[in-house]
Scaffold this motif. Structure first.
Motif: not given
Length: 240
Positions: A20, A23-24, A199, A203
């Motif tokens: 996560a 991806r950020r 997804d 993302e």
């Protein structure tokens, strides 16, 4: 036994948290580069892609929309756009547009060239509306995914997929590598992110199409020997 299960759950949570955060960072960097690309040149190839996208839009409007207006409403359940010339293949046009773009990325090792695609689509959206931009974006994406899946189905090995991603890391940087790993399951990469295409779109956001193009460039540079003509064996068959 419960202890082992709990340990696995904790490890999965840590892995997901790590992904996560990656991806950020990918989304943040991609947006920064797109904005930067509006004020700083990404090379002549980058500007050519924006102009070519707008040219494709004009051709699409003339070929499909104008004949539809001239022929009027549906007759007998057949849409007026069916009167458009049958020898027009938007996916072939998109492949012709993307092939030199991929070649420019391979030669220049400049990831910003792919980011210009997003800039070009934004310009189309400003000029002609989001539906037109969505049409072109979807067509470009269909071609890119067709190349990637076609290469895998033709025998691209997980080892070769790994080399493609390594090339992207060396040529385009760690941010591009993190982005393409989210899509690298398309080519059978062993360490690809485990998620659906939807997804991945969520993302990556604006980096989704550029990441797919970077992945194609990595495959061409390694499995394709740097020759973009190698890609064309994986062109999608014309619709219909």
């Amino acid at each position: 036994m419960p202890k082992k299960k709990n340990a696995r759950k904790k490890a999965a949570v840590r892995d997901e948290a790590g992904w996560a955060e990656r991806r950020r960072l990918v989304r943040q960097e991609a947006l920064r580069k797109v904005r930067k690309g509006r004020s700083r040149s990404a090379g002549e190839e980058g500007h050519e892609i924006s102009r070519a996208l707008e040219g494709r839009l004009a051709a699409f409007r003339e070929t499909f929309q104008e004949p539809a207006r001239r022929t009027g409403p549906d007759v007998g359940g057949v849409g007026a756009a069916a009167e458009a010339p049958q020898d027009v293949d938007p996916q072939a046009d998109a492949a012709d547009l993307l092939e030199p773009l991929v070649g420019a990325i391979v030669e220049a090792e400049d990831p910003r060239i792919a980011l210009r695609v997003h800039v070009g689509l934004e310009r189309i959206s400003d000029l002609e509306g989001p539906e037109a931009a969505g049409y072109f974006g979807a067509t470009l994406l269909a071609v890119v995914f067709g190349w990637l899946v076609g290469a895998r189905e033709a025998g691209l090995t997980p080892r070769e997929a790994g080399r493609a991603v390594e090339w992207i890391r060396d040529a385009c940087g760690a941010d591009a590598e993190r982005a393409v790993l989210i899509l690298a399951g398309l080519i059978g990469h062993a360490d690809a992110w485990d998620g659906t295409v939807d997804d991945a779109m969520d993302e990556l956001g604006d980096a989704f199409l550029p990441a797919a193009i970077w992945l194609v460039a990595g495959v061409v540079a390694t499995a394709g020997g740097g020759d973009t003509a190698w890609l064309r064996q994986f062109d999608l068959a014309p619709a219909g």
